[in-house]
Write a protein that holds these residues in place. Structure first.
Motif, PDB file in Angstrom:
ATOM      1  N   SER A 145      37.118  33.121  32.905  1.00 36.17           N
ATOM      2  CA  SER A 145      36.709  34.613  33.439  1.00 36.17           C
ATOM      3  C   SER A 145      36.762  34.740  34.900  1.00 36.17           C
ATOM      4  O   SER A 145      37.881  33.940  34.873  1.00 36.17           O
ATOM      5  CB  SER A 145      34.561  34.903  33.608  1.00 36.17           C
ATOM      6  N   GLU A 146      36.871  35.587  35.526  1.00 41.24           N
ATOM      7  CA  GLU A 146      37.686  36.158  36.430  1.00 41.24           C
ATOM      8  C   GLU A 146      37.128  35.611  37.744  1.00 41.24           C
ATOM      9  O   GLU A 146      36.279  34.561  37.989  1.00 41.24           O
ATOM     10  CB  GLU A 146      37.608  37.365  36.897  1.00 41.24           C
ATOM     11  N   ALA A 147      38.120  34.775  38.494  1.00 37.24           N
ATOM     12  CA  ALA A 147      37.761  34.304  39.944  1.00 37.24           C
ATOM     13  C   ALA A 147      38.569  33.622  40.872  1.00 37.24           C
ATOM     14  O   ALA A 147      39.466  33.804  40.447  1.00 37.24           O
ATOM     15  CB  ALA A 147      37.301  32.036  39.077  1.00 37.24           C
ATOM     16  N   THR A 148      38.046  33.832  41.629  1.00 34.13           N
ATOM     17  CA  THR A 148      38.647  32.983  43.380  1.00 34.13           C
ATOM     18  C   THR A 148      39.834  32.589  43.579  1.00 34.13           C
ATOM     19  O   THR A 148      38.821  31.042  42.960  1.00 34.13           O
ATOM     20  CB  THR A 148      38.033  33.786  44.812  1.00 34.13           C
ATOM     21  N   LEU A 149      40.690  32.408  44.258  1.00 29.09           N
ATOM     22  CA  LEU A 149      41.261  30.971  43.729  1.00 29.09           C
ATOM     23  C   LEU A 149      42.145  31.039  44.353  1.00 29.09           C
ATOM     24  O   LEU A 149      42.292  31.589  45.638  1.00 29.09           O
ATOM     25  CB  LEU A 149      42.431  30.250  42.733  1.00 29.09           C
ATOM     26  N   TRP A 150      42.496  29.870  45.527  1.00 31.24           N
ATOM     27  CA  TRP A 150      42.960  29.697  46.377  1.00 31.24           C
ATOM     28  C   TRP A 150      44.318  28.693  46.514  1.00 31.24           C
ATOM     29  O   TRP A 150      44.539  27.343  45.747  1.00 31.24           O
ATOM     30  CB  TRP A 150      42.140  29.043  47.877  1.00 31.24           C
ATOM     31  N   LEU A 151      45.964  28.396  46.779  1.00 33.48           N
ATOM     32  CA  LEU A 151      46.417  27.781  47.216  1.00 33.48           C
ATOM     33  C   LEU A 151      46.677  26.708  48.438  1.00 33.48           C
ATOM     34  O   LEU A 151      45.947  26.939  49.231  1.00 33.48           O
ATOM     35  CB  LEU A 151      48.044  28.460  47.706  1.00 33.48           C
TER      36      LEU A 151
ATOM     37  N   VAL B  87      38.100  23.476  59.697  1.00 34.68           N
ATOM     38  CA  VAL B  87      37.213  24.991  59.782  1.00 34.68           C
ATOM     39  C   VAL B  87      38.470  26.323  59.967  1.00 34.68           C
ATOM     40  O   VAL B  87      38.674  27.227  60.119  1.00 34.68           O
ATOM     41  CB  VAL B  87      36.705  25.395  60.815  1.00 34.68           C
ATOM     42  N   HIS B  88      39.533  24.917  60.973  1.00 31.15           N
ATOM     43  CA  HIS B  88      40.542  26.161  61.276  1.00 31.15           C
ATOM     44  C   HIS B  88      41.830  26.226  60.977  1.00 31.15           C
ATOM     45  O   HIS B  88      42.825  27.310  61.027  1.00 31.15           O
ATOM     46  CB  HIS B  88      40.643  25.738  62.607  1.00 31.15           C
ATOM     47  N   LEU B  89      42.313  26.311  59.748  1.00 28.16           N
ATOM     48  CA  LEU B  89      43.126  26.479  58.920  1.00 28.16           C
ATOM     49  C   LEU B  89      43.032  27.545  57.417  1.00 28.16           C
ATOM     50  O   LEU B  89      41.861  27.617  57.122  1.00 28.16           O
ATOM     51  CB  LEU B  89      43.177  25.068  57.712  1.00 28.16           C
ATOM     52  N   ARG B  90      43.719  28.001  58.058  1.00 25.98           N
ATOM     53  CA  ARG B  90      43.438  29.250  56.875  1.00 25.98           C
ATOM     54  C   ARG B  90      44.388  29.030  55.672  1.00 25.98           C
ATOM     55  O   ARG B  90      45.304  29.017  55.526  1.00 25.98           O
ATOM     56  CB  ARG B  90      44.683  30.711  57.309  1.00 25.98           C
ATOM     57  N   ALA B  91      43.999  30.135  54.402  1.00 29.35           N
ATOM     58  CA  ALA B  91      44.666  29.874  52.803  1.00 29.35           C
ATOM     59  C   ALA B  91      45.513  31.297  52.199  1.00 29.35           C
ATOM     60  O   ALA B  91      44.910  32.253  52.867  1.00 29.35           O
ATOM     61  CB  ALA B  91      43.815  28.638  52.291  1.00 29.35           C
ATOM     62  N   PHE B  92      45.694  30.473  51.401  1.00 33.85           N
ATOM     63  CA  PHE B  92      45.586  31.709  50.740  1.00 33.85           C
ATOM     64  C   PHE B  92      45.689  32.402  49.525  1.00 33.85           C
ATOM     65  O   PHE B  92      45.459  31.287  48.813  1.00 33.85           O
ATOM     66  CB  PHE B  92      47.610  31.831  49.844  1.00 33.85           C
ATOM     67  N   ARG B  93      44.783  33.446  49.359  1.00 33.41           N
ATOM     68  CA  ARG B  93      43.556  33.311  48.517  1.00 33.41           C
ATOM     69  C   ARG B  93      44.310  34.246  47.111  1.00 33.41           C
ATOM     70  O   ARG B  93      45.629  35.222  47.242  1.00 33.41           O
ATOM     71  CB  ARG B  93      43.260  34.492  49.062  1.00 33.41           C
ATOM     72  N   THR B  94      44.321  34.110  46.294  1.00 37.48           N
ATOM     73  CA  THR B  94      44.476  34.628  44.774  1.00 37.48           C
ATOM     74  C   THR B  94      43.212  34.770  43.775  1.00 37.48           C
ATOM     75  O   THR B  94      42.309  35.134  44.728  1.00 37.48           O
ATOM     76  CB  THR B  94      45.658  33.799  44.333  1.00 37.48           C
ATOM     77  N   ALA B  95      43.726  35.294  43.112  1.00 38.05           N
ATOM     78  CA  ALA B  95      42.466  35.146  41.525  1.00 38.05           C
ATOM     79  C   ALA B  95      43.454  34.882  40.628  1.00 38.05           C
ATOM     80  O   ALA B  95      44.196  35.130  39.672  1.00 38.05           O
ATOM     81  CB  ALA B  95      42.200  36.922  41.660  1.00 38.05           C
ATOM     82  N   TYR B  96      42.360  34.896  39.719  1.00 38.55           N
ATOM     83  CA  TYR B  96      42.661  34.292  38.008  1.00 38.55           C
ATOM     84  C   TYR B  96      41.758  35.086  37.512  1.00 38.55           C
ATOM     85  O   TYR B  96      40.599  35.999  37.379  1.00 38.55           O
ATOM     86  CB  TYR B  96      41.730  32.795  37.555  1.00 38.55           C
ATOM     87  N   ARG B  97      42.502  36.151  36.156  1.00 35.10           N
ATOM     88  CA  ARG B  97      42.254  37.345  35.896  1.00 35.10           C
ATOM     89  C   ARG B  97      42.438  36.904  34.053  1.00 35.10           C
ATOM     90  O   ARG B  97      43.400  36.030  33.893  1.00 35.10           O
ATOM     91  CB  ARG B  97      43.198  38.646  35.778  1.00 35.10           C
ATOM     92  N   PRO B  98      41.270  37.097  33.183  1.00 34.52           N
ATOM     93  CA  PRO B  98      41.997  36.414  31.860  1.00 34.52           C
ATOM     94  C   PRO B  98      42.882  37.124  31.375  1.00 34.52           C
ATOM     95  O   PRO B  98      42.657  38.257  31.458  1.00 34.52           O
ATOM     96  CB  PRO B  98      40.280  36.586  31.248  1.00 34.52           C
ATOM     97  N   HIS B  99      43.301  36.316  30.386  1.00 35.67           N
ATOM     98  CA  HIS B  99      44.691  36.782  29.432  1.00 35.67           C
ATOM     99  C   HIS B  99      43.753  36.575  27.823  1.00 35.67           C
ATOM    100  O   HIS B  99      43.771  35.614  27.990  1.00 35.67           O
ATOM    101  CB  HIS B  99      45.405  35.889  30.060  1.00 35.67           C
ATOM    102  N   LEU B 100      43.789  37.554  27.179  1.00 35.40           N
ATOM    103  CA  LEU B 100      43.212  37.448  25.511  1.00 35.40           C
ATOM    104  C   LEU B 100      41.862  36.546  25.515  1.00 35.40           C
ATOM    105  O   LEU B 100      42.189  35.985  24.493  1.00 35.40           O
ATOM    106  CB  LEU B 100      44.574  36.595  25.277  1.00 35.40           C
ATOM    107  N   GLY B 101      41.219  37.133  26.680  1.00 32.52           N
ATOM    108  CA  GLY B 101      40.255  36.055  26.388  1.00 32.52           C
ATOM    109  C   GLY B 101      39.357  35.326  27.169  1.00 32.52           C
ATOM    110  O   GLY B 101      38.199  34.561  26.362  1.00 32.52           O
ATOM    111  N   ALA B 102      40.577  34.398  27.715  1.00 34.41           N
ATOM    112  CA  ALA B 102      40.383  32.923  28.205  1.00 34.41           C
ATOM    113  C   ALA B 102      39.986  32.939  29.313  1.00 34.41           C
ATOM    114  O   ALA B 102      40.489  33.366  30.650  1.00 34.41           O
ATOM    115  CB  ALA B 102      41.824  32.438  28.259  1.00 34.41           C
TER     116      ALA B 102
END
Length: 350
Positions: free
Chosen positions: A70-76, A53-68
């Motif tokens: 779909s967009e998705a939220t990802l985390w380290l 609960v008390h750990l905070r994470a770094f957020r990023t996102a996957y963005r498709p390149h050349l149609g590969a």
């Protein structure tokens, strides 16, 4: 003005610590190979970074390149734990990883937002067996005496094994911490009353969890892991996380933390393999994270629960802070001294 970490003089000051870190990594890999563990690498970019609960994470996102894809939220990841347990389900057997992990907001002489975690998991290993194994590993890779912040630990002495109930009785004037636990919930009123009866000051209005950690940090941790290393075991069930509850007393969980030279070094579980019980805990974790105003969060890790439902073998696992281990091995007093290029604005101590 402090020199930047890339300055030749700054690196020269860190080199003795960094060379010891490099030897420690080689010794660690050799030790685990001799014990029959396979070194693995698991993803650092994940849909669920961890469930504490008390750990905070770094957020990023996957963005498709050349149609590969779909967009998705990802985390380290905050730990490789959930990935390594998936490998146990898959039948990988004993595994370990020297894993880069990230925890947002953690910055101090003992913390860095990007650091290295040594984690290992063994099917069939009990928590007692894991303590014995951890003790052998530490003696193998560390000098006979280690020191940090004016505290020294003699590793030739048997590591102390102290239950949380014993620690409270000894260091909190006889307070019975398990008497304030019902199932997997803590009773805040009962803990405040027990603390008052024991003559211990608690700030008013604290939740059970906050009161528990206030007492641990104020009265327990300053007394353990000094002259000899201490395994602090059998945590109250509200702090079970991913650990199995103790069949002999379900108010406690089969979990330990390791303290050495005043440093918290490792956290370990006799792993919970019941998917229904783990799902209920995860759901509570998600709600608790949402209740903390302003904090973005993530949902339950359904893929991990599916793996548990498939069947994870009974066993134990541990997460050990490798940078802190390197500090003890080298005598460094600041985590930045054992990092080749300290980040997030940190300046290494001279």
């Amino acid at each position: 003005m402090p020199q930047p970490p890339w300055h030749p003089e700054s690196l020269a000051a860190r080199l003795p610590f960094l060379r010891r870190r490099a030897r420690l990594a080689a010794e660690t890999r050799a030790w685990f190979a001799a014990e029959g563990y396979a070194e693995v690498e698991t993803p650092a970019l994940v849909p669920v970074p961890g469930m504490e609960v008390h750990l905070r994470a770094f957020r990023t996102a996957y963005r498709p390149h050349l149609g590969a894809g779909s967009e998705a939220t990802l985390w380290l990841r905050t730990s490789p734990e959930l990935a390594l347990k998936r490998l146990l389900v898959a039948g990988a057997g004993r595994v370990f990883e020297l894993a880069k992990v990230w925890r947002n907001g953690e910055l101090s002489p003992r913390h860095a937002p990007e650091f290295t975690m040594l984690e290992w998991y063994a099917p069939g290993l009990t928590l007692d067996g894991l303590m014995e194994e951890t003790e052998r590993f530490c003696r193998s890779v560390l000098p006979a005496r280690v020191a940090h912040g004016g505290e020294e630990t003699d590793l030739s002495l048997p590591f102390e094994r102290l239950t949380m109930a014993e620690a409270f009785r000894t260091h909190c004037n006889g307070l019975d911490i398990l008497a304030t636990v019902e199932g997997e919930e803590g009773d805040a009123a009962a803990l405040h009353a027990a603390a008052a009866a024991a003559g211990l000051d608690l700030p008013p209005g604290l939740s059970w969890e906050d009161a528990f950690f206030h007492l641990v940090l104020t009265h327990v941790e300053p007394k353990i892991g000094r002259g000899r290393a201490t395994f602090l075991t059998h945590w109250p069930a509200p702090q079970a996380a991913l650990a199995r509850r103790d069949p002999a007393d379900p108010r406690a969980a089969l979990r330990f933390e390791l303290f050495m030279a005043g440093l918290e070094l490792a956290n370990a579980f006799d792993e919970l393999t019941n998917a229904d019980e783990q799902r209920a805990r995860f759901a509570r974790d998600v709600e608790a994270r949402r209740a903390e105003a302003g904090e973005e969060g993530w949902e339950v890790d359904e893929d991990f629960l599916a793996a548990l439902e498939h069947g994870m073998p009974a066993g134990s696992g541990i997460a050990l802070g490798f940078d802190r281990l390197a500090m003890l091995a080298s005598g460094a007093q600041d985590i930045a001294q054992v990092l080749w290029l300290p980040g997030a604005g940190r300046q290494p101590a001279r």
